[in-house]
Design a protein around this motif. Structure first.
Motif, PDB file in Angstrom:
ATOM      1  N   MET A 447       0.831  -1.204   0.000  1.00 21.72           N
ATOM      2  CA  MET A 447       0.000   0.000   0.000  1.00 21.72           C
ATOM      3  C   MET A 447       0.866   1.255   0.000  1.00 21.72           C
ATOM      4  O   MET A 447       0.600   2.213  -0.726  1.00 21.72           O
ATOM      5  CB  MET A 447      -0.955  -0.024   1.208  1.00 21.72           C
ATOM      6  CG  MET A 447      -2.155  -0.946   0.983  1.00 21.72           C
ATOM      7  SD  MET A 447      -3.173  -1.267   2.475  1.00 21.72           S
ATOM      8  CE  MET A 447      -3.388   0.357   3.147  1.00 21.72           C
ATOM      9  N   ALA A 449       3.834   1.521  -1.190  1.00 23.06           N
ATOM     10  CA  ALA A 449       4.475   1.637  -2.506  1.00 23.06           C
ATOM     11  C   ALA A 449       3.522   2.254  -3.518  1.00 23.06           C
ATOM     12  O   ALA A 449       3.922   3.088  -4.341  1.00 23.06           O
ATOM     13  CB  ALA A 449       4.955   0.252  -2.980  1.00 23.06           C
ATOM     14  N   VAL A 450       2.258   1.849  -3.463  1.00 19.84           N
ATOM     15  CA  VAL A 450       1.262   2.413  -4.377  1.00 19.84           C
ATOM     16  C   VAL A 450       1.067   3.903  -4.091  1.00 19.84           C
ATOM     17  O   VAL A 450       1.033   4.740  -4.999  1.00 19.84           O
ATOM     18  CB  VAL A 450      -0.077   1.647  -4.255  1.00 19.84           C
ATOM     19  CG1 VAL A 450      -1.196   2.388  -4.971  1.00 19.84           C
ATOM     20  CG2 VAL A 450       0.070   0.230  -4.809  1.00 19.84           C
ATOM     21  N   LYS A 451       0.949   4.239  -2.814  1.00 21.97           N
ATOM     22  CA  LYS A 451       0.785   5.644  -2.417  1.00 21.97           C
ATOM     23  C   LYS A 451       1.972   6.476  -2.917  1.00 21.97           C
ATOM     24  O   LYS A 451       1.800   7.543  -3.526  1.00 21.97           O
ATOM     25  CB  LYS A 451       0.670   5.718  -0.903  1.00 21.97           C
ATOM     26  CG  LYS A 451       0.740   7.102  -0.288  1.00 21.97           C
ATOM     27  CD  LYS A 451      -0.501   7.939  -0.546  1.00 21.97           C
ATOM     28  CE  LYS A 451      -0.450   9.252   0.261  1.00 21.97           C
ATOM     29  NZ  LYS A 451      -1.596  10.121  -0.065  1.00 21.97           N
ATOM     30  N   ALA A 453       3.942   5.868  -5.326  1.00 19.50           N
ATOM     31  CA  ALA A 453       3.995   5.924  -6.792  1.00 19.50           C
ATOM     32  C   ALA A 453       3.003   6.942  -7.345  1.00 19.50           C
ATOM     33  O   ALA A 453       3.308   7.671  -8.290  1.00 19.50           O
ATOM     34  CB  ALA A 453       3.704   4.537  -7.377  1.00 19.50           C
ATOM     35  N   LEU A 454       1.808   7.009  -6.776  1.00 18.43           N
ATOM     36  CA  LEU A 454       0.771   7.870  -7.359  1.00 18.43           C
ATOM     37  C   LEU A 454       0.701   9.234  -6.698  1.00 18.43           C
ATOM     38  O   LEU A 454       0.090  10.150  -7.247  1.00 18.43           O
ATOM     39  CB  LEU A 454      -0.594   7.168  -7.288  1.00 18.43           C
ATOM     40  CG  LEU A 454      -0.714   5.851  -8.053  1.00 18.43           C
ATOM     41  CD1 LEU A 454      -2.181   5.444  -8.170  1.00 18.43           C
ATOM     42  CD2 LEU A 454      -0.102   5.952  -9.448  1.00 18.43           C
TER      43      LEU A 454
ATOM     44  N   TYR B 187      -6.152   0.000   0.165  1.00 21.40           N
ATOM     45  CA  TYR B 187      -6.212  -0.046  -1.293  1.00 21.40           C
ATOM     46  C   TYR B 187      -6.619  -1.433  -1.797  1.00 21.40           C
ATOM     47  O   TYR B 187      -6.327  -2.448  -1.170  1.00 21.40           O
ATOM     48  CB  TYR B 187      -4.858   0.333  -1.890  1.00 21.40           C
ATOM     49  CG  TYR B 187      -4.388   1.716  -1.497  1.00 21.40           C
ATOM     50  CD1 TYR B 187      -5.299   2.746  -1.286  1.00 21.40           C
ATOM     51  CD2 TYR B 187      -3.035   2.002  -1.339  1.00 21.40           C
ATOM     52  CE1 TYR B 187      -4.870   4.025  -0.924  1.00 21.40           C
ATOM     53  CE2 TYR B 187      -2.604   3.267  -0.988  1.00 21.40           C
ATOM     54  CZ  TYR B 187      -3.521   4.274  -0.770  1.00 21.40           C
ATOM     55  OH  TYR B 187      -3.102   5.522  -0.421  1.00 21.40           O
ATOM     56  N   LEU B 189      -5.694  -3.942  -3.425  1.00 23.96           N
ATOM     57  CA  LEU B 189      -4.566  -4.701  -3.979  1.00 23.96           C
ATOM     58  C   LEU B 189      -5.050  -5.943  -4.714  1.00 23.96           C
ATOM     59  O   LEU B 189      -4.515  -6.312  -5.753  1.00 23.96           O
ATOM     60  CB  LEU B 189      -3.614  -5.099  -2.853  1.00 23.96           C
ATOM     61  CG  LEU B 189      -2.970  -3.939  -2.089  1.00 23.96           C
ATOM     62  CD1 LEU B 189      -2.169  -4.484  -0.912  1.00 23.96           C
ATOM     63  CD2 LEU B 189      -2.080  -3.106  -3.005  1.00 23.96           C
ATOM     64  N   ALA B 449       3.542   3.820 -13.420  1.00 25.42           N
ATOM     65  CA  ALA B 449       3.929   4.162 -12.039  1.00 25.42           C
ATOM     66  C   ALA B 449       3.637   2.993 -11.098  1.00 25.42           C
ATOM     67  O   ALA B 449       4.435   2.684 -10.205  1.00 25.42           O
ATOM     68  CB  ALA B 449       3.186   5.415 -11.588  1.00 25.42           C
ATOM     69  N   ALA B 453       6.398   0.774  -9.099  1.00 25.83           N
ATOM     70  CA  ALA B 453       6.326   0.706  -7.636  1.00 25.83           C
ATOM     71  C   ALA B 453       6.362  -0.732  -7.134  1.00 25.83           C
ATOM     72  O   ALA B 453       7.009  -1.041  -6.140  1.00 25.83           O
ATOM     73  CB  ALA B 453       5.061   1.401  -7.139  1.00 25.83           C
TER      74      ALA B 453
END
Lengths: 478, 478
Positions: A447, A449-451, A453-454, B187, B189, B449, B453
């Protein structure tokens, strides 16, 4: 910081004085109050993008806000006064309604009630339905993946969404408004933004699924001896009714008593009290008679098997509404009875009787004075396992002091039985740290990593949903 | 590179000789053939993690593979021979089946047929259904978000999945196997991994939704004058049958003729030919008679309105199967008739008649010799708009040379009408670059992205789904 630049950057309203901002700085339940530089209310998605770009350039955090009816503090700015509230309330256009494809395209600020009404005028059903529907907006519903009373049949907000338009953390407008039932051309960005509570971007519009209006709806209020019997009734109803079963709610006698006590119009629907009740609803494409016959067949089998002891069926719209009101008025009645400790939990459905038995027992041991007010969407495994002070009353401070230990006790049990501590309300700030306590470290890292990235600058609703970053797995142990 | 280390790292099989590897290096349709260092077949999820960790340490790319039945080349290794095929075929355990919660927990290598059979033995339905079900695995179904013939009622693979277990690109095992109907704790996932075609991680197990077995299923084969009439029939069927309508397929007379010509058992189900046909299916919780009456009511109204000219209903399981076979055997019959150009497209459902009319006309103008073989899941807006050489034949090279221009023509029209060029087969290598041609740049950047990530070394199925990274929006134009 020069707000004149911001004011010039978009069409809409910019509120900067204290009185005008006040309603946007406190949540619905008045649990959290923050401060903000300003409240921006753009009229268009392009305006939302302009506001986000201004914030990015200034290093200002963005707190997206819809109808501000959330229960987890996700739309309230922090106390530091360094963020901007970005309200989508003025994005109010219905952009399209396709009765053949059964879709509606609506901007984020359209209220859930307006969406339902617009669909109904076109002879279609938009099934998402929850208590705040007169005020909450579809943008907020999607940002929090809202649930409600029709999830059993139609799914939650995510399941009802085909496409999204989103302003990214870069301030770019992503047009993902595809009204398609199937589309396998890349990552599920739609699903990633849904439920992300404004921490990855701002939803500005959505394409949503519509359904045929049911020809008839019938409700039954059923006395059941136990949660286990309610589960047996659920299994019978699912086998006989399949997807015509559109709601399956459970409530305790304590809940019913609170409603009878605090809601003038409420009347006991059955002659004798029962420890538990089920409110089930059938939505039939084939009319009133077919619906009633189907529900009667289910109830007869349940009565015979001892899974139910009595039942009342709605025979008119007025009766249908008054049965539903007994369920829908619980929250209000509980609030009228004093302060509350609320939980929004989900469990594997079959483990609900065990959860109730074990948690009731643990609370009786450690906090015997508290009154249990347990109800919820049994068909989805989602309980609002709430507590009130004893009927005789209790000092407010003493009750408030119990919130943290009671949360811990309840949520530890939820976790032990494989459940979730936030079924439909989201994490916001209320459940952010508790959730991190129970999540696998791998999931928290994914999570983060996603945050990262975006939203690399961490400007989109910072501090909501996710707390401090977890160190990567190859970092030295500390 | 020392394969002994790899062999020691996990329990299972490691194939390294050419003959043993061969079936894993070529796709189902034999369109793509690659090379690999080895084919690893771990027995457990922990073994999958160990293989990924070895690959990460060695800088070796991982190509996840399930039943190897994909149609887009997503599971075939590149020709450079520098990647490892990671087969999940030996992860074959059913870990749990919960008839009350209506869930099944299965490892990635369980075939779709095994899943269906296991569910049925427990008196439950697992509704995902597609041609390759005897061979394809649930891991592959989830990696590609598979569709099939029951999506109209039950949704695609994503809609049927509650929880996942995934080996990440780090070689860590994420246990997201939550059997919950509601869970708003971060999120999505799960949805991000589903449909990501192995480019973000490897699915090792999943919790899937089960449904009550329908009491009865009835199929109708209906002659309709046009795609527009088929849509009108669909609207009538949805209004009358709601979710009891479990499939709504359309096929042309050309399709039926191919089946009659190439499949021995096939018989024309109606007395007179019609330009188009609909195969619709009703799944009823209330038994054969209720299903038949409901379907008859829909058909009577359609005949009266001129939306249908004739219809045959199944009155036995044998008839039900033989009507379905006319639809299911189209692909095989088309293959028997020579080489094929295939499309897997989705459109806003209401625009399908316009799409067919305009695309047919454009093809007739530019490629008049080609034979159109159009069928698909009309209820989902998903067409397999396929082409064959003329009945009189055509040089294979000449036909093959048409593939690229025909794809372009068809996909440009799909894009102009707001559709998707991959409805259910995924991008793999087949549609990767074409998809990028039509995607908004913002969406491609968001996807890159996410990829960066979660797989910063680009070792997870590189070159599938996503092509070369798009420069960020603030990079200088080149």
């Amino acid at each position: 910081m020069d707000l004149a630049d911001l004011r010039a950057a978009f069409a809409g309203r910019l509120l900067a004085d204290t009185d005008a901002m006040a309603p946007h700085l406190t949540d619905w339940r008045r649990k959290w109050t923050g401060r903000a530089i300003a409240v921006a209310q753009p009229d268009t998605a392009a305006g939302v993008a302009a506001v986000v770009r201004w914030c990015k350039a200034q290093g200002v955090a963005v707190v997206p806000q819809g109808g501000n009816t959330g229960l987890s503090g996700g739309a309230t700015p922090a106390a530091d006064g360094r963020s901007l509230v970005l309200s989508t309330a003025r994005l109010q256009r219905i952009r399209a309604l396709d009765p053949i494809g059964q879709t509606i395209t609506a901007e984020a600020g359209v209220t859930l009630q307006q969406l339902q009404d617009t669909a109904r005028e076109a002879g279609r059903l938009f099934p998402l339905s929850l208590a705040a529907q007169g005020t909450c907006t579809i943008g907020g519903n999607l940002a929090t993946n809202a649930g409600g009373v029709q999830v059993l049949r139609y799914g939650n907000a995510r399941d009802l969404c085909l496409g999204l338009e989103v302003v990214t953390a870069e301030g770019e407008l992503w047009d993902g408004l595809r009204p398609l039932r199937k589309d396998n051309t890349g990552y599920a960005l739609r699903d990633l933004f849904i439920g992300s509570e404004g921490t990855l971007g701002v939803v500005t519009a959505a394409v949503l699924k519509l359904f045929p209006l049911p020809a008839a709806q019938v409700a039954a209020f059923v006395a059941v001896p136990s949660p286990a019997a309610a589960l047996a009734l659920l299994a019978g109803a699912q086998a006989r009714l399949a997807s015509e079963l559109s709601a399956f709610e459970m409530l305790s006698e304590t809940c019913l008593q609170l409603v009878l006590q605090h809601v003038d119009a409420a009347r006991r629907p059955l002659a004798w009290p029962s420890p538990w009740y089920v409110l089930l609803e059938v939505s039939s494409a084939q009319g009133e008679q077919a619906a009633t016959e189907a529900i009667e067949a289910v109830l007869e089998a349940a009565l015979e098997a001892g899974h139910a002891s009595d039942a009342a069926l709605s025979a008119s719209l007025a009766q249908f509404r008054s049965l539903w009101a007994l369920r829908e008025d619980i929250s209000e009645a509980q609030g009228a009875a004093g302060p509350t400790i609320k939980h929004d939990i989900a469990l594997p459905i079959g483990r609900i009787p065990e959860f109730i038995e074990r948690t009731d027992a643990a609370l009786a041991q450690h906090h015997p004075a508290l009154r249990l007010v347990v109800f919820g969407h049994l068909g989805d495994g989602n309980l609002h396992y709430n507590l009130s002070p004893p009927a005789a009353g209790m000092a407010r401070e003493a009750f408030t002091a119990l919130e943290a230990p009671v949360n811990r006790l309840v949520h530890d049990m939820v976790h032990a039985l494989g459940g979730s501590i936030s079924a439909e309300h989201g994490l916001g700030v209320l459940r952010r740290d508790e959730s991190a306590r129970y999540k696998p470290a791998v999931e928290l890292r994914l999570m983060q990593a996603v945050k990262q990235a975006l939203d690399p600058l961490n400007l989109m609703n910072p501090g909501k949903l996710l707390g401090t970053p977890i160190p990567p797995n190859n970092a030295p142990e500390t």
